[in-house]
Write an enzyme that holds these catalytic residues in place. Structure first.
Site, PDB file in Angstrom:
ATOM      1  N   LYS A 159       0.371  -0.808  -9.183  1.00  0.00           N
ATOM      2  CA  LYS A 159       0.015  -1.378  -7.883  1.00  0.00           C
ATOM      3  C   LYS A 159       1.157  -2.253  -7.359  1.00  0.00           C
ATOM      4  O   LYS A 159       1.512  -2.182  -6.184  1.00  0.00           O
ATOM      5  CB  LYS A 159      -1.275  -2.195  -7.996  1.00  0.00           C
ATOM      6  CG  LYS A 159      -1.906  -2.450  -6.646  1.00  0.00           C
ATOM      7  CD  LYS A 159      -3.089  -3.360  -6.737  1.00  0.00           C
ATOM      8  CE  LYS A 159      -2.709  -4.689  -6.132  1.00  0.00           C
ATOM      9  NZ  LYS A 159      -3.640  -5.760  -6.401  1.00  0.00           N
ATOM     10  N   ASP A 212      -6.018  -1.357  -4.071  1.00  0.00           N
ATOM     11  CA  ASP A 212      -6.696  -2.544  -4.608  1.00  0.00           C
ATOM     12  C   ASP A 212      -8.204  -2.309  -4.449  1.00  0.00           C
ATOM     13  O   ASP A 212      -8.643  -1.217  -4.094  1.00  0.00           O
ATOM     14  CB  ASP A 212      -6.230  -3.810  -3.873  1.00  0.00           C
ATOM     15  CG  ASP A 212      -6.727  -3.844  -2.435  1.00  0.00           C
ATOM     16  OD1 ASP A 212      -7.243  -2.805  -1.947  1.00  0.00           O
ATOM     17  OD2 ASP A 212      -6.618  -4.894  -1.791  1.00  0.00           O
TER      18      ASP A 212
END
Ligand code: SF4
Length: 250
Positions: free
Chosen positions: A160, A178
């Site tokens: 991420k 997310d």
């Protein structure tokens, strides 16, 4: 004739009944049935959705404050399991004194901890930020590296983090998933998936290239302010006519 006496069979200890496993629903993960039932979006519908997002907010910005790629990298590492607002509160003062890897090393782990102690897991995060600063200096000449593998090799940085940095600092068409993007990808039916990686790859597959630079922010903002986890605001949602969520309230 001797009498044969049979020993009584030893009594078996009672086998404890297995407790039924509690079914813990993952908050945003779709059930298998739901995944199967979702009707695929047509390319025209996907184009329409992102055109609406673009019209409403042509230049969406991330909410993590930073002044250069290095401070962006640090802010993303600090943001794991924390809110952007909480991270910003701590980093405003921190980045005034340490906005480069060298300055971060000069500040030192102990002082860094003081700046970020309001953020969850701050001890581990402080250790990682010092270690990643040292690595950026020693292996990448003080510059945040530009490849996924190199970014992911830095302490505290995962997929991420790499996706956010590649997208926001270097303009690449990556999709960081997310909790908000995961929920929106699933609920809308745009890219249903059981893991963030599935949703990421699904979104990359369906979103036209012309929208990919900003798609990550449009979806985050949509999840943060409209498609809320507990009470989605379907009545004011820009894409409520196209959304596939069976529980939408419009
Ligand atoms: S209609 Fe409701 S569930 Fe669907 S995207 Fe909009 S806010 Fe989310």
């Amino acid at each position: 004739m001797a009498k044969i006496t049979r020993k009584p069979a030893p009594r078996k200890a009672p086998v404890p009944k297995k407790k039924a496993k509690a079914v813990v629903a993952k908050p945003n993960a779709p059930a298998k049935k739901t995944l199967k039932a979702i009707k695929h979006w047509t390319p025209a519908e996907v184009h329409e959705v992102f055109s609406r997002f673009r019209k409403a907010n042509p230049e969406p910005k991330g909410e993590l404050e930073h002044v250069n790629p290095f401070t962006l990298l640090v802010a993303v590492v600090l943001s794991a399991q924390a809110t952007d607002a909480g991270v910003n509160k701590a980093t405003r003062a921190l980045f005034e004194v340490a906005d480069t890897p060298q300055k971060m090393l000069d500040l030192g782990e102990e002082s860094l901890r003081e700046y970020i102690k309001t953020i969850g897991l701050y001890r581990t995060k402080a250790r990682n930020v010092i270690a990643l600063s040292a690595k950026v200096l020693s292996e990448f000449g003080g510059e945040v590296p530009r490849t996924r593998a190199e970014i992911e090799s830095l302490p505290g940085a995962g997929r991420k983090t790499a996706n956010v940095v590649l997208n926001m600092a270097f303009g690449e068409h990556t999709m960081a998933v997310d909790t908000h993007v995961f929920r929106v990808g699933n609920r809308t039916g745009l890219a249903p998936g059981k893991t963030p990686l599935e949703v990421e790859l699904g979104l990359e597959k369906v979103i036209p290239a012309e929208f990919m630079l900003h798609a990550h922010h449009w979806l985050i903002l949509h999840g943060r302010y409209t498609c809320l986890a507990r009470k989605p605001r379907c009545e004011v949602c820009l894409i409520n006519d196209l959304c596939r969520w069976p529980e939408k309230t419009v």
